[in-house]
Design a protein around this motif. Structure first.
Motif, PDB file in Angstrom:
ATOM      1  N   LEU A 127     -15.168   7.432  15.713  1.00 38.17           N
ATOM      2  CA  LEU A 127     -14.653   6.126  15.266  1.00 38.17           C
ATOM      3  C   LEU A 127     -13.416   6.269  14.390  1.00 38.17           C
ATOM      4  CD1 LEU A 127     -18.028   4.267  14.681  1.00 38.17           C
ATOM      5  CD2 LEU A 127     -16.390   3.944  16.557  1.00 38.17           C
ATOM      6  N   THR A 128     -13.282   7.392  13.688  1.00 36.51           N
ATOM      7  CA  THR A 128     -12.043   7.629  12.927  1.00 36.51           C
ATOM      8  C   THR A 128     -10.864   7.738  13.896  1.00 36.51           C
ATOM      9  OG1 THR A 128     -13.165   8.659  11.060  1.00 36.51           O
ATOM     10  CG2 THR A 128     -10.834   9.196  11.355  1.00 36.51           C
ATOM     11  N   ARG A 129     -11.063   8.408  15.019  1.00 39.07           N
ATOM     12  CA  ARG A 129      -9.993   8.505  16.031  1.00 39.07           C
ATOM     13  C   ARG A 129      -9.617   7.122  16.558  1.00 39.07           C
ATOM     14  NH1 ARG A 129     -12.449  13.427  19.387  1.00 39.07           N
ATOM     15  NH2 ARG A 129     -11.909  15.077  17.950  1.00 39.07           N
ATOM     16  N   VAL A 130     -10.629   6.310  16.823  1.00 41.06           N
ATOM     17  CA  VAL A 130     -10.367   4.954  17.318  1.00 41.06           C
ATOM     18  C   VAL A 130      -9.608   4.154  16.256  1.00 41.06           C
ATOM     19  CG1 VAL A 130     -11.421   2.771  18.022  1.00 41.06           C
ATOM     20  CG2 VAL A 130     -12.313   4.936  18.909  1.00 41.06           C
ATOM     21  N   LEU A 131     -10.051   4.224  15.000  1.00 44.24           N
ATOM     22  CA  LEU A 131      -9.361   3.473  13.930  1.00 44.24           C
ATOM     23  C   LEU A 131      -7.918   3.923  13.783  1.00 44.24           C
ATOM     24  CD1 LEU A 131     -11.802   2.956  10.923  1.00 44.24           C
ATOM     25  CD2 LEU A 131     -11.305   1.440  12.822  1.00 44.24           C
ATOM     26  N   ARG A 132      -7.691   5.222  13.821  1.00 41.80           N
ATOM     27  CA  ARG A 132      -6.308   5.729  13.697  1.00 41.80           C
ATOM     28  C   ARG A 132      -5.434   5.206  14.825  1.00 41.80           C
ATOM     29  NH1 ARG A 132      -8.017  11.762  12.164  1.00 41.80           N
ATOM     30  NH2 ARG A 132      -8.274  11.441   9.918  1.00 41.80           N
ATOM     31  N   GLY A 133      -5.939   5.251  16.049  1.00 41.26           N
ATOM     32  CA  GLY A 133      -5.181   4.734  17.181  1.00 41.26           C
ATOM     33  C   GLY A 133      -4.937   3.242  17.075  1.00 41.26           C
ATOM     34  N   THR A 134      -5.912   2.539  16.552  1.00 37.70           N
ATOM     35  CA  THR A 134      -5.796   1.090  16.400  1.00 37.70           C
ATOM     36  C   THR A 134      -4.762   0.731  15.336  1.00 37.70           C
ATOM     37  OG1 THR A 134      -8.083   0.848  17.120  1.00 37.70           O
ATOM     38  CG2 THR A 134      -7.124  -1.010  15.944  1.00 37.70           C
ATOM     39  N   VAL A 135      -4.837   1.386  14.204  1.00 35.57           N
ATOM     40  CA  VAL A 135      -3.890   1.100  13.108  1.00 35.57           C
ATOM     41  C   VAL A 135      -2.464   1.474  13.498  1.00 35.57           C
ATOM     42  CG1 VAL A 135      -3.218   1.840  10.783  1.00 35.57           C
ATOM     43  CG2 VAL A 135      -5.549   1.175  11.229  1.00 35.57           C
ATOM     44  N   THR A 136      -2.284   2.639  14.082  1.00 33.35           N
ATOM     45  CA  THR A 136      -0.918   3.031  14.453  1.00 33.35           C
ATOM     46  C   THR A 136      -0.390   2.137  15.573  1.00 33.35           C
ATOM     47  OG1 THR A 136      -1.731   4.780  15.919  1.00 33.35           O
ATOM     48  CG2 THR A 136      -1.148   5.420  13.672  1.00 33.35           C
ATOM     49  N   GLY A 137      -1.261   1.728  16.484  1.00 31.33           N
ATOM     50  CA  GLY A 137      -0.844   0.817  17.547  1.00 31.33           C
ATOM     51  C   GLY A 137      -0.423  -0.536  17.012  1.00 31.33           C
ATOM     52  N   LEU A 138      -1.186  -1.070  16.068  1.00 34.06           N
ATOM     53  CA  LEU A 138      -0.837  -2.354  15.453  1.00 34.06           C
ATOM     54  C   LEU A 138       0.462  -2.238  14.666  1.00 34.06           C
ATOM     55  CD1 LEU A 138      -1.427  -5.289  14.694  1.00 34.06           C
ATOM     56  CD2 LEU A 138      -2.995  -4.432  12.924  1.00 34.06           C
ATOM     57  N   ALA A 139       0.608  -1.152  13.925  1.00 36.81           N
ATOM     58  CA  ALA A 139       1.824  -0.943  13.129  1.00 36.81           C
ATOM     59  C   ALA A 139       3.065  -0.871  14.020  1.00 36.81           C
ATOM     60  CB  ALA A 139       1.700   0.323  12.289  1.00 36.81           C
ATOM     61  N   ALA A 140       2.939  -0.275  15.204  1.00 29.65           N
ATOM     62  CA  ALA A 140       4.069  -0.165  16.125  1.00 29.65           C
ATOM     63  C   ALA A 140       4.320  -1.466  16.886  1.00 29.65           C
ATOM     64  CB  ALA A 140       3.828   0.970  17.126  1.00 29.65           C
ATOM     65  N   ALA A 141       3.261  -2.179  17.240  1.00 29.67           N
ATOM     66  CA  ALA A 141       3.404  -3.389  18.058  1.00 29.67           C
ATOM     67  C   ALA A 141       3.954  -4.573  17.285  1.00 29.67           C
ATOM     68  CB  ALA A 141       2.056  -3.772  18.674  1.00 29.67           C
ATOM     69  N   ALA A 142       3.619  -4.687  16.014  1.00 34.00           N
ATOM     70  CA  ALA A 142       4.031  -5.862  15.244  1.00 34.00           C
ATOM     71  C   ALA A 142       5.558  -6.012  15.149  1.00 34.00           C
ATOM     72  CB  ALA A 142       3.392  -5.851  13.866  1.00 34.00           C
ATOM     73  N   PRO A 143       6.316  -4.986  14.787  1.00 34.40           N
ATOM     74  CA  PRO A 143       7.770  -5.183  14.749  1.00 34.40           C
ATOM     75  C   PRO A 143       8.378  -5.311  16.140  1.00 34.40           C
ATOM     76  CG  PRO A 143       7.225  -2.945  14.093  1.00 34.40           C
ATOM     77  CD  PRO A 143       5.925  -3.686  14.247  1.00 34.40           C
ATOM     78  N   ALA A 144       7.726  -4.763  17.158  1.00 35.77           N
ATOM     79  CA  ALA A 144       8.250  -4.855  18.521  1.00 35.77           C
ATOM     80  C   ALA A 144       8.261  -6.304  19.015  1.00 35.77           C
ATOM     81  CB  ALA A 144       7.413  -3.989  19.464  1.00 35.77           C
ATOM     82  N   ARG A 145       7.423  -7.148  18.425  1.00 41.71           N
ATOM     83  CA  ARG A 145       7.387  -8.569  18.796  1.00 41.71           C
ATOM     84  C   ARG A 145       8.705  -9.274  18.487  1.00 41.71           C
ATOM     85  NH1 ARG A 145       4.735 -12.070  16.374  1.00 41.71           N
ATOM     86  NH2 ARG A 145       4.546 -13.374  18.185  1.00 41.71           N
ATOM     87  N   ARG A 146       9.458  -8.767  17.507  1.00 43.91           N
ATOM     88  CA  ARG A 146      10.735  -9.381  17.113  1.00 43.91           C
ATOM     89  C   ARG A 146      11.793  -9.234  18.191  1.00 43.91           C
ATOM     90  NH1 ARG A 146      11.733  -6.209  11.707  1.00 43.91           N
ATOM     91  NH2 ARG A 146       9.667  -6.502  10.876  1.00 43.91           N
ATOM     92  N   ARG A 147      11.734  -8.150  18.917  1.00 41.77           N
ATOM     93  CA  ARG A 147      12.808  -7.802  19.859  1.00 41.77           C
ATOM     94  C   ARG A 147      12.793  -8.648  21.088  1.00 41.77           C
ATOM     95  NH1 ARG A 147      10.663  -2.549  18.212  1.00 41.77           N
ATOM     96  NH2 ARG A 147      11.906  -1.966  16.448  1.00 41.77           N
TER      97      ARG A 147
END
Length: 147
Positions: A127-147
């Protein structure tokens, strides 16, 4: 059995509003996290599928989990509880958004008790692996919405 605790953090250049837009809509989660498909099961008390009391199902590989939103504080915190799908009790996850400079710090943490003795370490690891992937994915996806 002992309560297990895990957490993952990331910082993004996106504003809390941009992060919240994705976080608060669980139908977007499979697009930026390791989770598979999403299906709304029942809406929250206010009729919002992702409002307090809203139940959703995620299918990832052979795992089919159901989760219920238990707390929702727009732009700051979202919490959910696992209803079924993993041999865990008292699973609760909390996602906290904190302004950080011009961006946002994301902290995704969870606590749970394994149903079977001796399995806490493996669920903590997976579950730590899943959380890490989830957090990094959210962190990358949020600013990409601006473009």
């Amino acid at each position: 059995m002992r309560t297990q605790r895990i957490a993952a953090e990331a910082t993004t250049e996106a504003t809390p509003e941009e992060v919240w837009h994705l976080l608060s809509d669980r139908s977007t989660w499979p697009s930026w996290s390791p989770l598979g498909s999403h299906a709304g099961v029942s809406p929250g008390a206010d009729g919002d599928p992702d409002g307090v009391g809203g139940i959703a199902e995620f299918v990832t590989g052979r795992h089919r989990v159901r989760e219920e939103i238990v707390e929702r504080e727009p732009l700051h915190r979202l919490s959910y509880a696992l209803l079924s799908g993993l041999p865990l009790r008292d699973y609760r996850a909390v996602v906290e958004l904190t302004p950080s400079g011009a961006g946002t710090r994301i902290r995704w943490s969870s606590t749970f008790v394994p149903e079977r003795p001796g399995t806490g370490w493996i669920y903590r690891l997976a579950l730590t692996r899943v959380l890490r992937g989830t957090v990094t994915g959210l962190a990358a996806a949020a600013p990409a919405r601006r473009r």
